[in-house]
Design an enzyme around this catalytic site. Sequence first.
Site, PDB file in Angstrom:
ATOM      1  N   ASP A 107      -5.592   4.906  10.110  1.00  0.00           N
ATOM      2  CA  ASP A 107      -7.019   5.051   9.779  1.00  0.00           C
ATOM      3  C   ASP A 107      -7.557   3.816   9.050  1.00  0.00           C
ATOM      4  O   ASP A 107      -8.759   3.581   9.025  1.00  0.00           O
ATOM      5  CB  ASP A 107      -7.233   6.265   8.861  1.00  0.00           C
ATOM      6  CG  ASP A 107      -6.941   7.559   9.580  1.00  0.00           C
ATOM      7  OD1 ASP A 107      -6.854   7.549  10.822  1.00  0.00           O
ATOM      8  OD2 ASP A 107      -6.797   8.587   8.894  1.00  0.00           O
ATOM      9  N   GLU A 153      -9.279  13.795  15.250  1.00  0.00           N
ATOM     10  CA  GLU A 153      -8.749  14.106  13.921  1.00  0.00           C
ATOM     11  C   GLU A 153      -9.501  15.307  13.373  1.00  0.00           C
ATOM     12  O   GLU A 153     -10.239  15.981  14.103  1.00  0.00           O
ATOM     13  CB  GLU A 153      -8.885  12.901  12.967  1.00  0.00           C
ATOM     14  CG  GLU A 153      -7.853  11.819  13.212  1.00  0.00           C
ATOM     15  CD  GLU A 153      -7.617  10.908  12.004  1.00  0.00           C
ATOM     16  OE1 GLU A 153      -8.157  11.199  10.911  1.00  0.00           O
ATOM     17  OE2 GLU A 153      -6.894   9.900  12.160  1.00  0.00           O
ATOM     18  N   HIS A 160       0.808  -1.214   0.000  1.00  0.00           N
ATOM     19  CA  HIS A 160       0.000   0.000   0.000  1.00  0.00           C
ATOM     20  C   HIS A 160       0.844   1.268   0.000  1.00  0.00           C
ATOM     21  O   HIS A 160       0.399   2.336   0.404  1.00  0.00           O
ATOM     22  CB  HIS A 160      -1.002  -0.024   1.162  1.00  0.00           C
ATOM     23  CG  HIS A 160      -2.247  -0.765   0.768  1.00  0.00           C
ATOM     24  ND1 HIS A 160      -2.208  -1.913   0.022  1.00  0.00           N
ATOM     25  CD2 HIS A 160      -3.552  -0.502   0.971  1.00  0.00           C
ATOM     26  CE1 HIS A 160      -3.437  -2.332  -0.201  1.00  0.00           C
ATOM     27  NE2 HIS A 160      -4.279  -1.486   0.366  1.00  0.00           N
TER      28      HIS A 160
END
Length: 527
Positions: free
Chosen positions: A162, A273, A101
């Site tokens: 996340d 956040e 990723h």
Amino acid sequence: MYTHNLPFLKLFMLLSLSGFAMHISNPDPLVPASLQSIHLNGHIKFENLTDFSQDFGNRFSYEPSAVLFPASISDISATIKHVFQLGAQSGLTVAARGHGHSLQGQAQAPGGIVIRMESLRGTETRLHAGESPYVDVSGGELWINVLKETLKHGLAPKSWTDYLHLTVGGTLSNAGVSGQAFRHGPQISNVHELVIVTGTGDTVKCSAKENSDLFYGALGGLGQFGIITRARIALEPAPKMVKWIRVLYSDFTTFTEDQEMLISMEKTFDYIEGFVIINRTGLVNNWRSSFKPQDPVLASQFNSEGQKLFCLEMTKNYNSEDAETMELEVIELLSRLRYVSSTLFQSEVTYMEFLDRVHVSEVKLRSQGLWEVPHPWLNLLIPRSKIHEFAKEVFGKILTDTSNGPILLYPVNRSKWDNRSSVVIPEEEVFYLVGFLSSAPSPSSLSLEKNENLEIALQKNKEIVEFCHSANIGMKQYLPHHSTQDEWRAHFGDKWETFCRRKQAYDPLAMLAPGQRIFHKAPLPLL
Ligand code: FAD
């Protein structure tokens, strides 16, 4: 044997800098014969390796000559020892691939060997309960699986990303930052011990007390000093439920003052956040499927179109028996905040649902063919004293809408990061993570045509970075990507010398994680 030559180098450098989707296939016919002599519990594959030349960024593609599917740590050690013994002249490199990723080919090894770390997954996840609980997991394990396993015991790691479909070794090689970092620090601040196979093939157990130089080097070390094969992760009692809250601000100063106040408090939310929303139509309506507005009538009148808004996102953990106390605490905390009063949105979900929230978007985007598209992401760490200057220039001037993907913006505390690790962060006690998470699907179905969306996004990224440099913002890149060694030197600043010393000590042939483009295997000239 696989050797680089100058034309290839020039092409490699040119393509690296151009920023467009590219594919290099450079298999070496002599590699299979050499590697087949290694005695392995797992296996090595030499053909159909295209999957291992891709990543989430979808912009860089370098095919390896071989992929190792390790069944044991000794498979990794034997392979690296073999490559080490081939010496500098072989040019063969090795890249651990977590879940692939990365954004710019960081887990790729052009013409080299990719180690599929997920094959090591499931090798004995061992949980230790007690006063200071922890879990020992494979470096190739996905965080979602670590969560599932630890929840069975009522426990969970403290610090997250996340998105959980990333590997332990992959995020620990960067930092692992999310809305819990203000309290617990990044994931690299929550690791007790690592087992690493270095660039000489040695297997080394390391921690703050034992082989600490390698331990801290590998944390945030961009895979440069060894392959993380095991990690001991700190755990805490897991809550069952999460109260998930969003509120909107139209004033950036009020928004950041409230964020900073929340992260400075002892008794505060468990996750904090924020994100920036510029010129979005129907924003509040979009949230309604998952969030209840406090005042549905006023919320329905709220218009996000043409506006620059700042969303503060928070959660409070709880179990059903303490739901009432949690509600009172939330009311008290919300009463201190100065958001636009009609924009309070709340939801109650399980801890698992909250932590795995991005996967829900992934499933949706995949079904629309919008997941496997170029992702020209830019993640920056901005010192608190410069965040207003940064916001003034970037939000509204350089970026006039956020239709291509979210912009995250939230503060964390430097004191929760260990300066002995390799990760580089701004000097100030409070700094902001600002993530421009753009997607750039091609506007045309003809793949040979230029992707204008990608070009525009890359141009905006360039303008943002250039502004940071010209205005002396003191910005550092997170998930850094640099093209020259001078840029890397500037990135690491006073950590550069230590970084180079550790490279020499643990990967003297510079064979590991070539996709980071920091060092190049001798006797190559530096790019
Ligand atoms: P890979 O991309 O496979 O590898 C990354 C680098 O680490 C490569 O250089 C590789 O060679 C090296 N590496 C991989 N495994 C090992 C190992 N075991 N030992 C040594 N080196 C290794 N990051 C955050 O901090 N916070 C977030 O909230 C966050 N959200 C994200 C959301 C999405 C949708 C995506 C795609 C990424 C997100 N990231 C986030 C970034 C993510 O942490 C990095 O991209 C990370 O590198 C991905 O992990 P991976 O397992 O896919 O690693």
